[in-house]
Design a protein around this motif. Structure first.
Motif, PDB file in Angstrom:
ATOM      1  N   GLY A  10       0.985  -0.832  -0.132  1.00  0.00           N
ATOM      2  CA  GLY A  10      -0.414   0.294  -0.507  1.00  0.00           C
ATOM      3  C   GLY A  10       1.220   1.005  -0.003  1.00  0.00           C
ATOM      4  N   ASN A  11       0.292   2.460   0.362  1.00  0.00           N
ATOM      5  CA  ASN A  11       1.018   3.196   0.473  1.00  0.00           C
ATOM      6  C   ASN A  11       1.825   3.421   0.917  1.00  0.00           C
ATOM      7  N   MET A  12       2.671   3.039   2.356  1.00  0.00           N
ATOM      8  CA  MET A  12       3.334   3.097   3.024  1.00  0.00           C
ATOM      9  C   MET A  12       5.012   2.042   2.899  1.00  0.00           C
ATOM     10  N   GLY A  13       3.966   0.651   2.451  1.00  0.00           N
ATOM     11  CA  GLY A  13       4.916  -0.870   1.760  1.00  0.00           C
ATOM     12  C   GLY A  13       5.129  -0.843   0.905  1.00  0.00           C
ATOM     13  N   LEU A  14       4.563   0.406  -0.463  1.00  0.00           N
ATOM     14  CA  LEU A  14       5.550   1.300  -1.200  1.00  0.00           C
ATOM     15  C   LEU A  14       6.845   1.632  -0.957  1.00  0.00           C
ATOM     16  N   SER A  15       6.349   2.982  -1.029  1.00  0.00           N
ATOM     17  CA  SER A  15       7.674   3.073   0.186  1.00  0.00           C
ATOM     18  C   SER A  15       8.871   3.255   0.380  1.00  0.00           C
ATOM     19  N   HIS A  16       8.360   1.940   1.438  1.00  0.00           N
ATOM     20  CA  HIS A  16       9.321   1.402   1.702  1.00  0.00           C
ATOM     21  C   HIS A  16      10.350   0.412   1.407  1.00  0.00           C
ATOM     22  N   ALA A  17       9.636  -0.214   0.308  1.00  0.00           N
ATOM     23  CA  ALA A  17       9.595  -0.991  -1.333  1.00  0.00           C
ATOM     24  C   ALA A  17      11.123  -0.038  -2.014  1.00  0.00           C
ATOM     25  N   LEU A  18      10.874   1.165  -2.470  1.00  0.00           N
ATOM     26  CA  LEU A  18      11.153   1.785  -2.963  1.00  0.00           C
ATOM     27  C   LEU A  18      12.941   2.381  -2.497  1.00  0.00           C
ATOM     28  N   ALA A  19      11.988   2.655  -1.058  1.00  0.00           N
ATOM     29  CA  ALA A  19      13.601   3.063  -0.378  1.00  0.00           C
ATOM     30  C   ALA A  19      14.481   1.593  -0.501  1.00  0.00           C
ATOM     31  N   LEU A  56       8.260 -15.770   2.927  1.00  0.00           N
ATOM     32  CA  LEU A  56       9.583 -16.052   3.885  1.00  0.00           C
ATOM     33  C   LEU A  56       9.960 -17.038   4.016  1.00  0.00           C
ATOM     34  N   ALA A  57       9.354 -18.513   3.377  1.00  0.00           N
ATOM     35  CA  ALA A  57      10.303 -19.912   4.233  1.00  0.00           C
ATOM     36  C   ALA A  57      11.514 -19.649   2.300  1.00  0.00           C
ATOM     37  N   GLU A  58      10.874 -19.219   1.132  1.00  0.00           N
ATOM     38  CA  GLU A  58      11.106 -19.808  -0.093  1.00  0.00           C
ATOM     39  C   GLU A  58      12.759 -18.268   0.131  1.00  0.00           C
ATOM     40  N   THR A  59      12.024 -16.579   0.349  1.00  0.00           N
ATOM     41  CA  THR A  59      13.323 -16.094   0.196  1.00  0.00           C
ATOM     42  C   THR A  59      14.637 -15.515   1.400  1.00  0.00           C
ATOM     43  N   ASN A  60      14.442 -16.742   2.355  1.00  0.00           N
ATOM     44  CA  ASN A  60      15.265 -16.263   3.031  1.00  0.00           C
ATOM     45  C   ASN A  60      15.584 -15.146   3.420  1.00  0.00           C
ATOM     46  N   PRO A  61      15.162 -14.098   3.546  1.00  0.00           N
ATOM     47  CA  PRO A  61      15.788 -13.097   3.973  1.00  0.00           C
ATOM     48  C   PRO A  61      16.324 -12.189   5.512  1.00  0.00           C
ATOM     49  N   ASP A  62      17.265 -11.729   4.946  1.00  0.00           N
ATOM     50  CA  ASP A  62      18.131 -10.690   6.386  1.00  0.00           C
ATOM     51  C   ASP A  62      16.817 -10.274   6.737  1.00  0.00           C
ATOM     52  N   LEU A  63      15.893  -8.930   6.431  1.00  0.00           N
ATOM     53  CA  LEU A  63      14.478  -8.304   7.005  1.00  0.00           C
ATOM     54  C   LEU A  63      13.704  -8.199   6.390  1.00  0.00           C
ATOM     55  N   VAL A  64      12.503  -8.450   7.208  1.00  0.00           N
ATOM     56  CA  VAL A  64      11.331  -8.383   6.631  1.00  0.00           C
ATOM     57  C   VAL A  64      10.482  -7.340   7.303  1.00  0.00           C
ATOM     58  N   VAL A  65      10.214  -6.476   5.926  1.00  0.00           N
ATOM     59  CA  VAL A  65       9.810  -4.943   5.980  1.00  0.00           C
ATOM     60  C   VAL A  65       7.943  -5.606   6.590  1.00  0.00           C
ATOM     61  N   ILE A  66       7.345  -4.722   6.983  1.00  0.00           N
ATOM     62  CA  ILE A  66       5.564  -5.623   7.358  1.00  0.00           C
ATOM     63  C   ILE A  66       5.109  -4.483   7.317  1.00  0.00           C
ATOM     64  N   ALA A  67       3.802  -3.955   6.526  1.00  0.00           N
ATOM     65  CA  ALA A  67       2.996  -2.307   5.761  1.00  0.00           C
ATOM     66  C   ALA A  67       2.033  -3.489   5.793  1.00  0.00           C
ATOM     67  N   SER A 258      -5.951  18.184   3.594  1.00  0.00           N
ATOM     68  CA  SER A 258      -6.229  17.095   4.305  1.00  0.00           C
ATOM     69  C   SER A 258      -5.307  15.805   4.306  1.00  0.00           C
ATOM     70  N   ALA A 259      -6.077  15.374   3.160  1.00  0.00           N
ATOM     71  CA  ALA A 259      -5.554  13.899   2.547  1.00  0.00           C
ATOM     72  C   ALA A 259      -3.594  14.058   1.875  1.00  0.00           C
ATOM     73  N   ASP A 260      -2.914  15.022   2.017  1.00  0.00           N
ATOM     74  CA  ASP A 260      -1.733  15.569   1.759  1.00  0.00           C
ATOM     75  C   ASP A 260      -0.320  14.954   2.657  1.00  0.00           C
ATOM     76  N   ILE A 261      -0.436  13.409   1.135  1.00  0.00           N
ATOM     77  CA  ILE A 261       0.321  12.922   2.887  1.00  0.00           C
ATOM     78  C   ILE A 261       1.619  13.657   2.676  1.00  0.00           C
ATOM     79  N   ASP A 262       1.874  13.890   2.316  1.00  0.00           N
ATOM     80  CA  ASP A 262       3.387  15.047   2.761  1.00  0.00           C
ATOM     81  C   ASP A 262       2.866  15.964   3.569  1.00  0.00           C
TER      82      ASP A 262
END
Length: 344
Positions: A10-19, A56-67, A258-262
């Motif tokens: 979603g909004n936050m997960g997409l931004s974290h993925a792009l980071a 989780l099982a297939e990718t064996n990550p070092d870090l999981v970002v949960i959004a 008020s809906a402007d997330i920035d």
């Protein structure tokens, strides 16, 4: 190179993925969302999953970002740490205090790093606001709100969020965390009230709420949050902290929609008032939403690499959630709620 799995786009997960997509020390090994599809062109080359446990099982990550939605945060975070991954989880940490403490206990047990998405902790202007308020000295009066006039897709998003979490809890944890950082005092009691202003949400949910919290040092705080097409955009962003020695306020918060997330994190400038005069602190070149998400994820990677002690951060997240959940309980029961157990 840190292997990263992103759950929720979603909004936050997409931004974290792009980071992480742009960070030189991170490599995304999987993306998880309900549809199993990703539309953003920058993320189109990564494996996509619709099932978190399989990813989780297939990718064996070092870090999981949960959004993902709030009701999955605790279980996903614990599963990730049991699998050996460090965890960044969006706020709120969980939907109950017991689950929040379970996640923190799992981080301690496994020795994994756990960072909760308190984005304002990475914003230089909000850090300055907290510093200026502390310099005034308490006890404090906190006047904080964030109302959002949402319609169309934004209202649909808010209605989806309200299937598990009220605006008071979803948004309030940020601003209660600010209160707690400034007063550094135990919360004592909370009084809340709210109202269901739409037939489009469940009968036991409300889309407008407010509460008052009392701290051990005598400080008092007010927080208000509302979502929906009926909300007013007059005074929708009040950020005002008063002490016996003066006050500090955000000056630019009510500019823009008020809906402007920035706009939800924008400070613009601070007005510091003392009885002998006022002082304006300009805050030019503030980071936007994506820059703040970049900073959050850079901090997550640094916490892993440098073994940063996150004990206070985790306990603060549990405390702010406990206050907001007590406010939610007060709204639903019509009774004030004691917060003797909120501090961990």
């Amino acid at each position: 190179m840190t292997r990263v799995l992103i759950a929720g786009l979603g909004n936050m997960g997409l931004s974290h993925a792009l980071a992480h997509h742009r960070h030189p020390d991170a490599r995304i090994v999987g993306l998880v969302n309900r549809t199993g599809h990703v539309d953003h062109p920058d993320l189109s080359g990564y494996p996509v999953y619709s099932d978190f446990q399989a990813a989780l099982a297939e990718t064996n990550p070092d870090l999981v970002v949960i959004a993902t939605y709030s009701d999955s945060h605790a279980d996903f975070a614990c599963s990730a740490m049991e699998a050996g991954a460090h965890v960044f989880v969006e706020k709120p940490l969980a939907t109950t205090v017991a689950d929040a403490r379970r996640v923190v206990a799992k981080a301690v047990e496994t020795g994994r790093k756990l960072v909760i998405g308190y984005i304002l902790r990475h914003h230089p202007s909000w850090m300055r606001l907290i510093s200026e308020a502390r310099d005034l000295g308490g006890p404090y009066v906190f006047r904080l709100n964030l109302n959002q006039q949402s319609s169309g897709a934004e209202w649909e998003t808010h209605k989806a969020l309200m299937q598990t979490t009220s605006p008071i809890v979803d948004c309030g944890v940020h601003y209660v965390d600010v209160m707690c950082q400034i007063t550094d005092s135990d919360p004592v009691r909370v009084h809340g009230m709210g109202l269901r202003l739409s037939d489009e949400i469940a009968e036991d949910m409300y889309n407008y709420g407010q509460f008052q919290v009392i701290f051990q040092d005598g400080s008092v705080g007010w927080y208000e949050a509302g979502w929906g097409p009926m909300m007013s955009e007059t005074a929708f962003f009040v950020k005002d902290i008063v002490s016996p020695n003066g006050s500090v306020s955000i000056t630019d918060g009510n500019k823009g929609a008020s809906a402007d997330i920035d706009g939800h994190t924008k400070v613009g400038g601070l007005l510091v008032h003392r009885p002998d005069g006022d002082r304006i602190i300009e805050m030019p070149d503030e980071p936007g939403h994506q820059q703040l998400c970049d900073a959050e994820q850079a901090y997550m990677l640094r916490a892993m690499a440098e073994d940063i002690d996150l004990t206070r951060h985790m306990n603060d997240a549990v405390q702010s959630l406990a206050i907001c959940l007590a406010a939610d309980e007060s709204i639903r029961t019509g009774q004030p709620i004691s917060l003797k157990e909120a501090r961990t």
